[in-house]
Design an enzyme around this catalytic site. Structure first.
Site, PDB file in Angstrom:
ATOM      1  N   ARG A 174      -4.978  -2.729   8.799  1.00 54.20           N
ATOM      2  CA  ARG A 174      -6.114  -3.635   8.550  1.00 54.20           C
ATOM      3  C   ARG A 174      -5.719  -4.645   7.480  1.00 54.20           C
ATOM      4  O   ARG A 174      -4.707  -4.475   6.791  1.00 54.20           O
ATOM      5  CB  ARG A 174      -7.358  -2.849   8.135  1.00 54.20           C
ATOM      6  CG  ARG A 174      -7.153  -1.940   6.942  1.00 54.20           C
ATOM      7  CD  ARG A 174      -8.469  -1.289   6.486  1.00 54.20           C
ATOM      8  NE  ARG A 174      -8.187  -0.340   5.438  1.00 54.20           N
ATOM      9  CZ  ARG A 174      -8.162   0.986   5.593  1.00 54.20           C
ATOM     10  NH1 ARG A 174      -8.443   1.531   6.760  1.00 54.20           N
ATOM     11  NH2 ARG A 174      -7.874   1.775   4.572  1.00 54.20           N
ATOM     12  N   ASN A 183       1.361   3.401  -2.926  1.00 57.98           N
ATOM     13  CA  ASN A 183       1.946   3.834  -4.210  1.00 57.98           C
ATOM     14  C   ASN A 183       1.493   5.238  -4.586  1.00 57.98           C
ATOM     15  O   ASN A 183       2.294   6.070  -5.022  1.00 57.98           O
ATOM     16  CB  ASN A 183       1.509   2.900  -5.343  1.00 57.98           C
ATOM     17  CG  ASN A 183       2.113   1.521  -5.236  1.00 57.98           C
ATOM     18  OD1 ASN A 183       3.060   1.315  -4.500  1.00 57.98           O
ATOM     19  ND2 ASN A 183       1.559   0.578  -5.982  1.00 57.98           N
ATOM     20  N   TRP A 225     -11.390  -2.240  -8.831  1.00 54.74           N
ATOM     21  CA  TRP A 225     -12.030  -1.840 -10.101  1.00 54.74           C
ATOM     22  C   TRP A 225     -12.759  -0.518  -9.951  1.00 54.74           C
ATOM     23  O   TRP A 225     -13.090   0.131 -10.942  1.00 54.74           O
ATOM     24  CB  TRP A 225     -13.018  -2.912 -10.569  1.00 54.74           C
ATOM     25  CG  TRP A 225     -12.413  -4.256 -10.827  1.00 54.74           C
ATOM     26  CD1 TRP A 225     -12.512  -5.345 -10.015  1.00 54.74           C
ATOM     27  CD2 TRP A 225     -11.613  -4.663 -11.946  1.00 54.74           C
ATOM     28  NE1 TRP A 225     -11.821  -6.415 -10.564  1.00 54.74           N
ATOM     29  CE2 TRP A 225     -11.265  -6.019 -11.752  1.00 54.74           C
ATOM     30  CE3 TRP A 225     -11.146  -4.015 -13.106  1.00 54.74           C
ATOM     31  CZ2 TRP A 225     -10.490  -6.738 -12.662  1.00 54.74           C
ATOM     32  CZ3 TRP A 225     -10.376  -4.737 -14.013  1.00 54.74           C
ATOM     33  CH2 TRP A 225     -10.055  -6.067 -13.784  1.00 54.74           C
ATOM     34  N   LEU A 279       5.723 -17.787  -5.775  1.00 51.02           N
ATOM     35  CA  LEU A 279       5.278 -16.387  -5.683  1.00 51.02           C
ATOM     36  C   LEU A 279       3.829 -16.343  -6.116  1.00 51.02           C
ATOM     37  O   LEU A 279       3.519 -16.636  -7.278  1.00 51.02           O
ATOM     38  CB  LEU A 279       6.082 -15.502  -6.644  1.00 51.02           C
ATOM     39  CG  LEU A 279       7.476 -15.078  -6.248  1.00 51.02           C
ATOM     40  CD1 LEU A 279       7.979 -14.043  -7.223  1.00 51.02           C
ATOM     41  CD2 LEU A 279       7.501 -14.499  -4.839  1.00 51.02           C
ATOM     42  N   ARG A 288       2.163  -5.146   6.059  1.00 48.61           N
ATOM     43  CA  ARG A 288       1.382  -4.132   5.356  1.00 48.61           C
ATOM     44  C   ARG A 288       2.124  -2.815   5.399  1.00 48.61           C
ATOM     45  O   ARG A 288       2.465  -2.324   6.485  1.00 48.61           O
ATOM     46  CB  ARG A 288      -0.007  -3.960   5.953  1.00 48.61           C
ATOM     47  CG  ARG A 288      -0.800  -2.907   5.158  1.00 48.61           C
ATOM     48  CD  ARG A 288      -2.245  -2.764   5.545  1.00 48.61           C
ATOM     49  NE  ARG A 288      -2.888  -1.845   4.601  1.00 48.61           N
ATOM     50  CZ  ARG A 288      -4.113  -1.939   4.131  1.00 48.61           C
ATOM     51  NH1 ARG A 288      -4.878  -2.934   4.532  1.00 48.61           N
ATOM     52  NH2 ARG A 288      -4.599  -1.060   3.275  1.00 48.61           N
ATOM     53  N   THR A 319     -10.521  -7.187  -5.421  1.00 46.40           N
ATOM     54  CA  THR A 319     -11.833  -7.198  -6.091  1.00 46.40           C
ATOM     55  C   THR A 319     -12.475  -5.808  -6.034  1.00 46.40           C
ATOM     56  O   THR A 319     -13.369  -5.512  -6.805  1.00 46.40           O
ATOM     57  CB  THR A 319     -12.775  -8.238  -5.432  1.00 46.40           C
ATOM     58  OG1 THR A 319     -12.666  -8.116  -4.002  1.00 46.40           O
ATOM     59  CG2 THR A 319     -12.400  -9.660  -5.810  1.00 46.40           C
ATOM     60  N   GLU A 320     -12.003  -4.976  -5.094  1.00 44.27           N
ATOM     61  CA  GLU A 320     -12.574  -3.629  -4.941  1.00 44.27           C
ATOM     62  C   GLU A 320     -11.830  -2.569  -5.780  1.00 44.27           C
ATOM     63  O   GLU A 320     -12.330  -1.466  -5.986  1.00 44.27           O
ATOM     64  CB  GLU A 320     -12.533  -3.186  -3.469  1.00 44.27           C
ATOM     65  CG  GLU A 320     -13.561  -3.871  -2.568  1.00 44.27           C
ATOM     66  CD  GLU A 320     -13.232  -5.342  -2.302  1.00 44.27           C
ATOM     67  OE1 GLU A 320     -12.046  -5.664  -2.110  1.00 44.27           O
ATOM     68  OE2 GLU A 320     -14.172  -6.164  -2.309  1.00 44.27           O
ATOM     69  N   ASP A 333       0.843  -1.209   0.000  1.00 44.06           N
ATOM     70  CA  ASP A 333       0.000   0.000   0.000  1.00 44.06           C
ATOM     71  C   ASP A 333       0.877   1.257   0.000  1.00 44.06           C
ATOM     72  O   ASP A 333       1.992   1.244   0.537  1.00 44.06           O
ATOM     73  CB  ASP A 333      -0.898  -0.032   1.245  1.00 44.06           C
ATOM     74  CG  ASP A 333      -2.097   0.901   1.095  1.00 44.06           C
ATOM     75  OD1 ASP A 333      -2.322   1.428  -0.014  1.00 44.06           O
ATOM     76  OD2 ASP A 333      -2.803   1.098   2.100  1.00 44.06           O
ATOM     77  N   SER A 369      -7.887  -5.768   4.928  1.00 43.52           N
ATOM     78  CA  SER A 369      -8.487  -5.451   3.620  1.00 43.52           C
ATOM     79  C   SER A 369      -8.792  -6.684   2.764  1.00 43.52           C
ATOM     80  O   SER A 369      -8.436  -6.744   1.580  1.00 43.52           O
ATOM     81  CB  SER A 369      -7.574  -4.489   2.847  1.00 43.52           C
ATOM     82  OG  SER A 369      -7.399  -3.301   3.557  1.00 43.52           O
ATOM     83  N   HIS A 397       2.520   3.526  -9.159  1.00 47.96           N
ATOM     84  CA  HIS A 397       2.298   2.100  -9.473  1.00 47.96           C
ATOM     85  C   HIS A 397       3.493   1.526 -10.240  1.00 47.96           C
ATOM     86  O   HIS A 397       3.871   0.379 -10.041  1.00 47.96           O
ATOM     87  CB  HIS A 397       1.010   1.916 -10.271  1.00 47.96           C
ATOM     88  CG  HIS A 397      -0.213   2.262  -9.468  1.00 47.96           C
ATOM     89  ND1 HIS A 397      -0.361   1.870  -8.165  1.00 47.96           N
ATOM     90  CD2 HIS A 397      -1.330   2.965  -9.779  1.00 47.96           C
ATOM     91  CE1 HIS A 397      -1.525   2.312  -7.705  1.00 47.96           C
ATOM     92  NE2 HIS A 397      -2.126   2.986  -8.662  1.00 47.96           N
TER      93      HIS A 397
HETATM   94  C1  FPP Z   1      -1.734   0.309  -3.422  1.00 49.63           C
HETATM   95  O1  FPP Z   1      -1.355   1.631  -3.464  1.00 49.63           O
HETATM   96  C2  FPP Z   1      -1.480  -0.294  -4.684  1.00 49.63           C
HETATM   97  C3  FPP Z   1      -2.410  -0.855  -5.504  1.00 49.63           C
HETATM   98  C4  FPP Z   1      -3.842  -0.952  -5.218  1.00 49.63           C
HETATM   99  C5  FPP Z   1      -2.007  -1.389  -6.760  1.00 49.63           C
HETATM  100  C6  FPP Z   1      -0.780  -2.219  -6.601  1.00 49.63           C
HETATM  101  C7  FPP Z   1      -0.147  -2.248  -7.859  1.00 49.63           C
HETATM  102  C8  FPP Z   1       1.156  -2.442  -8.023  1.00 49.63           C
HETATM  103  C9  FPP Z   1       2.147  -2.682  -6.961  1.00 49.63           C
HETATM  104  C10 FPP Z   1       1.646  -2.406  -9.362  1.00 49.63           C
HETATM  105  C11 FPP Z   1       1.115  -3.535 -10.145  1.00 49.63           C
HETATM  106  C12 FPP Z   1       1.905  -4.685  -9.885  1.00 49.63           C
HETATM  107  C13 FPP Z   1       2.236  -5.492 -10.851  1.00 49.63           C
HETATM  108  C14 FPP Z   1       3.202  -6.547 -10.558  1.00 49.63           C
HETATM  109  C15 FPP Z   1       1.721  -5.307 -12.203  1.00 49.63           C
HETATM  110  P1  FPP Z   1      -2.490   2.735  -3.489  1.00 49.63           P
HETATM  111  O2  FPP Z   1      -2.704   3.155  -4.900  1.00 49.63           O
HETATM  112  O3  FPP Z   1      -3.693   2.250  -2.776  1.00 49.63           O
HETATM  113  O4  FPP Z   1      -1.761   3.866  -2.701  1.00 49.63           O
HETATM  114  P2  FPP Z   1      -2.447   5.019  -1.818  1.00 49.63           P
HETATM  115  O5  FPP Z   1      -3.104   4.334  -0.645  1.00 49.63           O
HETATM  116  O6  FPP Z   1      -1.298   5.854  -1.421  1.00 49.63           O
HETATM  117  O7  FPP Z   1      -3.421   5.724  -2.704  1.00 49.63           O
END
Ligand code: FPP
Length: 239
Positions: A189, A24, A71, A134, A183, A68-69, A22, A191, A39
């Protein structure tokens, strides 16, 4: 080697680690970059950390990449994650033996394009000769996974249903339970991640955003695990 590292290698290793990647979006925002940049860096970090876990010889690692959420996010962001996924799947098709990564994609893959589904099947097949597992959770939700498991057991006319029956109907069927969940990103949490498999998992939370996570942070989480007294509902000797 530092004293910390000695404990890590000498101690009991978790057999199965689950990671909720979490932060990104916040990582990108902090740098004035678009969320998609977060990402991209997050996916690169997934690669680095996955290699570290193989170096540590962790039997199974499960990474939560798309729930699943997820999307519900804006279409542009979802499309960006899908195109990142395609790039990585193509790369993993050509994965060399020295990486020793065996992929399994857990979650309902019927929601993905035909191309992505074919790539997933091909990566799983090609990597099946390797040994460090993995799991990448994509369109994954533990409640969906459990409902799917119960439906499978119902179709088998299985009665009465035992916890072991449920275990073997999950996506992670032949894998050990989760010992440690990590996490990142500050939330405390689960999630909807591996709810059945993590019944006795130790939980490690860090405020760091996923793209900032380094091998040392993973080592710190494993040390945290090694210093826990795992009783599985029983009592520690001498208490
Ligand atoms: C959480 O950060 C990240 C995601 C919901 C997407 C995770 C995706 C990747 C790590 C990249 C895809 C991976 C591969 C291998 C293709 P967030 O966007 O919820 O961050 P925030 O809470 O700061 O908004």
């Amino acid at each position: 080697m530092s004293e910390k590292n000695t404990i890590l290698k000498g101690g009991a290793m978790p057999r199965h680690i689950g990671i909720i990647m979490d932060g990104n979006g916040r990582w990108a925002k902090k740098r004035g970059l678009p969320r998609v940049a977060g990402h991209k860096e997050g996916a690169e970090n997934f690669k680095r950390i996955a290699e570290h876990l193989v170096d540590l010889n962790i039997e199974v690692s499960t990474f939560y990449a798309f729930s699943t959420e997820n999307w519900k996010r804006p279409a542009a962001e979802v499309n960006n994650i899908m195109s990142l996924l395609v790039d990585y799947l193509v790369e993993w098709q050509g994965m060399r033996k020295d990486k020793n990564m065996r992929f399994r994609f857990i979650g309902d893959r019927s929601a993905f394009s035909d191309r992505i589904q074919k790539l997933m099947a091909d990566v799983e097949e090609k990597s099946s000769v390797y040994s460090n597992q993995l799991n990448l959770a994509l369109n994954y939700g533990a409640r969906d996974e459990l409902a799917r498991a119960f439906n499978l057991l119902y179709e088998e006319h299985k009665s009465p249903i035992t916890p072991d029956d449920i275990s073997r109907a999950l996506y992670t069927k032949d894998q050990p339970d989760v010992d440690l969940i990590i996490r990142t990103g500050g939330e405390k949490r689960l999630s909807n991640f591996l709810l059945f498999q993590s019944a006795y998992a130790e939980l490690f939370f860090t405020d760091k955003y996923w793209p900032d996570i380094k091998n040392e942070d993973i080592d710190e989480a494993i040390l945290f695990f090694q210093n826990k007294d795992r009783r599985f509902g029983g009592l520690t000797q001498g208490r």
